[in-house]
Write a protein that holds these residues in place. Structure first.
Motif, PDB file in Angstrom:
ATOM      1  N   PRO A  34       0.838  -1.202   0.000  1.00  0.00           N
ATOM      2  CA  PRO A  34       0.000   0.000   0.000  1.00  0.00           C
ATOM      3  C   PRO A  34       0.872   1.251   0.000  1.00  0.00           C
ATOM      4  O   PRO A  34       1.927   1.285   0.632  1.00  0.00           O
ATOM      5  CB  PRO A  34      -0.800  -0.119   1.299  1.00  0.00           C
ATOM      6  CG  PRO A  34      -0.804  -1.581   1.613  1.00  0.00           C
ATOM      7  CD  PRO A  34       0.517  -2.103   1.108  1.00  0.00           C
ATOM      8  N   GLY A  35       0.434   2.263  -0.721  1.00  0.00           N
ATOM      9  CA  GLY A  35       1.186   3.505  -0.788  1.00  0.00           C
ATOM     10  C   GLY A  35       2.192   3.569  -1.923  1.00  0.00           C
ATOM     11  O   GLY A  35       2.796   4.617  -2.158  1.00  0.00           O
ATOM     12  N   THR A  36       2.393   2.457  -2.620  1.00  0.00           N
ATOM     13  CA  THR A  36       3.298   2.471  -3.769  1.00  0.00           C
ATOM     14  C   THR A  36       2.680   3.331  -4.863  1.00  0.00           C
ATOM     15  O   THR A  36       1.503   3.171  -5.186  1.00  0.00           O
ATOM     16  CB  THR A  36       3.529   1.035  -4.306  1.00  0.00           C
ATOM     17  OG1 THR A  36       4.109   0.243  -3.274  1.00  0.00           O
ATOM     18  CG2 THR A  36       4.443   1.045  -5.526  1.00  0.00           C
ATOM     19  N   PRO A  37       3.448   4.255  -5.434  1.00  0.00           N
ATOM     20  CA  PRO A  37       2.871   5.112  -6.466  1.00  0.00           C
ATOM     21  C   PRO A  37       2.537   4.343  -7.739  1.00  0.00           C
ATOM     22  O   PRO A  37       3.216   3.367  -8.086  1.00  0.00           O
ATOM     23  CB  PRO A  37       3.954   6.158  -6.727  1.00  0.00           C
ATOM     24  CG  PRO A  37       5.207   5.587  -6.185  1.00  0.00           C
ATOM     25  CD  PRO A  37       4.829   4.585  -5.133  1.00  0.00           C
ATOM     26  N   ALA A  38       1.500   4.788  -8.406  1.00  0.00           N
ATOM     27  CA  ALA A  38       1.152   4.217  -9.708  1.00  0.00           C
ATOM     28  C   ALA A  38       2.302   4.452 -10.679  1.00  0.00           C
ATOM     29  O   ALA A  38       3.037   5.428 -10.549  1.00  0.00           O
ATOM     30  CB  ALA A  38      -0.119   4.863 -10.238  1.00  0.00           C
ATOM     31  N   PHE A  39       2.466   3.555 -11.617  1.00  0.00           N
ATOM     32  CA  PHE A  39       3.455   3.660 -12.690  1.00  0.00           C
ATOM     33  C   PHE A  39       4.893   3.620 -12.168  1.00  0.00           C
ATOM     34  O   PHE A  39       5.813   4.113 -12.812  1.00  0.00           O
ATOM     35  CB  PHE A  39       3.208   4.918 -13.540  1.00  0.00           C
ATOM     36  CG  PHE A  39       1.753   5.092 -13.901  1.00  0.00           C
ATOM     37  CD1 PHE A  39       1.102   4.147 -14.691  1.00  0.00           C
ATOM     38  CD2 PHE A  39       1.032   6.164 -13.422  1.00  0.00           C
ATOM     39  CE1 PHE A  39      -0.249   4.295 -15.015  1.00  0.00           C
ATOM     40  CE2 PHE A  39      -0.313   6.324 -13.736  1.00  0.00           C
ATOM     41  CZ  PHE A  39      -0.949   5.387 -14.540  1.00  0.00           C
ATOM     42  N   VAL A  40       5.085   3.011 -11.007  1.00  0.00           N
ATOM     43  CA  VAL A  40       6.419   2.869 -10.425  1.00  0.00           C
ATOM     44  C   VAL A  40       7.347   2.101 -11.372  1.00  0.00           C
ATOM     45  O   VAL A  40       8.566   2.272 -11.333  1.00  0.00           O
ATOM     46  CB  VAL A  40       6.347   2.202  -9.030  1.00  0.00           C
ATOM     47  CG1 VAL A  40       5.903   0.748  -9.126  1.00  0.00           C
ATOM     48  CG2 VAL A  40       7.672   2.314  -8.310  1.00  0.00           C
ATOM     49  N   GLU A  41       6.776   1.291 -12.258  1.00  0.00           N
ATOM     50  CA  GLU A  41       7.574   0.509 -13.207  1.00  0.00           C
ATOM     51  C   GLU A  41       8.440   1.405 -14.103  1.00  0.00           C
ATOM     52  O   GLU A  41       9.487   0.972 -14.580  1.00  0.00           O
ATOM     53  CB  GLU A  41       6.675  -0.355 -14.119  1.00  0.00           C
ATOM     54  CG  GLU A  41       5.716  -1.256 -13.390  1.00  0.00           C
ATOM     55  CD  GLU A  41       4.359  -0.612 -13.143  1.00  0.00           C
ATOM     56  OE1 GLU A  41       3.367  -1.340 -13.149  1.00  0.00           O
ATOM     57  OE2 GLU A  41       4.270   0.618 -12.949  1.00  0.00           O
ATOM     58  N   ASN A  42       7.995   2.649 -14.331  1.00  0.00           N
ATOM     59  CA  ASN A  42       8.793   3.582 -15.149  1.00  0.00           C
ATOM     60  C   ASN A  42      10.189   3.754 -14.560  1.00  0.00           C
ATOM     61  O   ASN A  42      11.157   3.951 -15.295  1.00  0.00           O
ATOM     62  CB  ASN A  42       8.123   4.956 -15.234  1.00  0.00           C
ATOM     63  CG  ASN A  42       6.800   4.929 -15.949  1.00  0.00           C
ATOM     64  OD1 ASN A  42       6.471   3.988 -16.672  1.00  0.00           O
ATOM     65  ND2 ASN A  42       6.007   5.965 -15.739  1.00  0.00           N
ATOM     66  N   ASP A  43      10.300   3.700 -13.233  1.00  0.00           N
ATOM     67  CA  ASP A  43      11.577   3.895 -12.547  1.00  0.00           C
ATOM     68  C   ASP A  43      12.447   2.638 -12.542  1.00  0.00           C
ATOM     69  O   ASP A  43      13.582   2.684 -12.056  1.00  0.00           O
ATOM     70  CB  ASP A  43      11.339   4.349 -11.097  1.00  0.00           C
ATOM     71  CG  ASP A  43      10.614   5.679 -11.024  1.00  0.00           C
ATOM     72  OD1 ASP A  43      10.742   6.492 -11.966  1.00  0.00           O
ATOM     73  OD2 ASP A  43       9.906   5.906 -10.028  1.00  0.00           O
ATOM     74  N   TRP A  44      11.921   1.539 -13.039  1.00  0.00           N
ATOM     75  CA  TRP A  44      12.674   0.287 -13.037  1.00  0.00           C
ATOM     76  C   TRP A  44      13.570   0.121 -14.256  1.00  0.00           C
ATOM     77  O   TRP A  44      14.393  -0.789 -14.311  1.00  0.00           O
ATOM     78  CB  TRP A  44      11.729  -0.902 -12.958  1.00  0.00           C
ATOM     79  CG  TRP A  44      10.929  -0.997 -11.694  1.00  0.00           C
ATOM     80  CD1 TRP A  44      10.951  -0.160 -10.614  1.00  0.00           C
ATOM     81  CD2 TRP A  44       9.965  -1.990 -11.387  1.00  0.00           C
ATOM     82  NE1 TRP A  44      10.057  -0.581  -9.658  1.00  0.00           N
ATOM     83  CE2 TRP A  44       9.442  -1.704 -10.112  1.00  0.00           C
ATOM     84  CE3 TRP A  44       9.478  -3.096 -12.074  1.00  0.00           C
ATOM     85  CZ2 TRP A  44       8.473  -2.490  -9.507  1.00  0.00           C
ATOM     86  CZ3 TRP A  44       8.509  -3.885 -11.479  1.00  0.00           C
ATOM     87  CH2 TRP A  44       8.016  -3.583 -10.203  1.00  0.00           C
TER      88      TRP A  44
END
Length: 128
Positions: A34-44
């Motif tokens: 919970p609390g993980t930002p949406a579209f965090v995959e962009n930073d991967w």
């Protein structure tokens, strides 16, 4: 057209868009806290995703780029009705400059396999 053998998407992104994962046809859905930002995959992009195993066991994926989205996720999928927000949300909330493609709506990320192996539901996922 897929440009890498593996497509990952996070539960944070799916929750933010408000659609079922099956619409994006991912190989893996990564359950995020919970609390993980949406579209965090962009930073991967450029990082390794390690799944399962201890130490050198488990699989390793190299994240290549964000996954550009077309209109297919908006269509009916079996018993699921049309979902225009599956791309509409991305067009306003996550347009990304993808090398070789331009600035496009994205959800998830493409990855290549560095080390193959078995993946099981509940396997731990770490980024390096």
């Amino acid at each position: 057209m897929d440009s890498a053998p593996v497509h990952l998407i996070t539960s944070a992104t799916l929750d933010a868009v408000g659609v079922e994962g099956v619409r994006y046809r991912p190989n893996l859905v990564v359950e995020t806290p919970p609390g993980t930002p949406a579209f965090v995959e962009n930073d991967w992009v450029g990082r390794e995703v390690h799944i399962g195993g201890q130490g050198d066991a488990g699989i390793v994926l190299q994240v290549a780029k964000p996954t550009p989205r077309c209109a297919v996720p908006t269509l009916e999928h079996g018993p699921l009705p049309r979902a225009p927000q599956a791309v509409r949300t991305l067009m306003t909330a996550n347009r990304v400059d993808v090398p070789g493609t331009g600035v496009v709506p994205c959800a998830g990320c493409y990855a290549t396999v560095v080390r193959a192996g078995a993946v099981r539901v509940g396997d731990e996922v770490t980024l390096r």
